[in-house]
Design a protein around this motif. Structure first.
Motif, PDB file in Angstrom:
ATOM      1  N   THR A   1       0.896  -1.202  -0.169  1.00 52.78           N
ATOM      2  CA  THR A   1       0.045   0.072  -0.062  1.00 52.78           C
ATOM      3  C   THR A   1       0.690   1.159   0.003  1.00 52.78           C
ATOM      4  O   THR A   1       0.654   2.388  -0.792  1.00 52.78           O
ATOM      5  CB  THR A   1      -0.770   0.043   1.185  1.00 52.78           C
ATOM      6  OG1 THR A   1      -1.867  -1.151   1.296  1.00 52.78           O
ATOM      7  CG2 THR A   1      -1.928   1.204   1.438  1.00 52.78           C
ATOM      8  N   SER A   2       2.010   1.390   0.760  1.00 54.70           N
ATOM      9  CA  SER A   2       2.666   2.317   0.883  1.00 54.70           C
ATOM     10  C   SER A   2       3.628   2.656  -0.498  1.00 54.70           C
ATOM     11  O   SER A   2       3.627   3.733  -0.990  1.00 54.70           O
ATOM     12  CB  SER A   2       3.705   2.366   2.096  1.00 54.70           C
ATOM     13  OG  SER A   2       4.519   1.462   2.030  1.00 54.70           O
TER      14      SER A   2
ATOM     15  N   VAL B   1       1.078   4.413  -2.795  1.00 55.01           N
ATOM     16  CA  VAL B   1       0.938   5.799  -2.385  1.00 55.01           C
ATOM     17  C   VAL B   1       2.258   6.260  -2.944  1.00 55.01           C
ATOM     18  O   VAL B   1       2.052   7.626  -3.505  1.00 55.01           O
ATOM     19  CB  VAL B   1       0.532   5.948  -1.035  1.00 55.01           C
ATOM     20  CG1 VAL B   1       0.792   7.303  -0.392  1.00 55.01           C
ATOM     21  CG2 VAL B   1      -0.738   5.287  -0.739  1.00 55.01           C
TER      22      VAL B   1
END
Length: 68
Positions: free
Chosen positions: A43-44, A47
């Motif tokens: 997820t990071s 992003v």
């Protein structure tokens, strides 16, 4: 010189990703939605990649539009 600039950008991306991953791990832990390091890292990465790719894609589109 250009190659050195690319290496700096790659290193900066990795540092930002690592810091964001650690921060996200603690935030999701506090929110009680932590699901493990792998999902947090993925997820990071998405992003942080969007932070780097969106301006690059936008400027690329602008260059194409002015070249035509």
């Amino acid at each position: 010189m250009r190659r050195q600039g690319r290496m700096i950008k790659a290193a900066r991306w990795l540092v930002v990703w690592a810091v964001f991953t650690v921060v996200m791990r603690f935030v999701t832990g506090l929110a009680d939605i932590y699901r493990g390091w792998l999902s947090t890292a993925v997820t990071s990465a998405l992003v942080v990649a969007s932070w780097y790719l969106v301006p690059w894609l936008r400027s690329r589109r602008e260059r194409k539009a002015t070249a035509q």
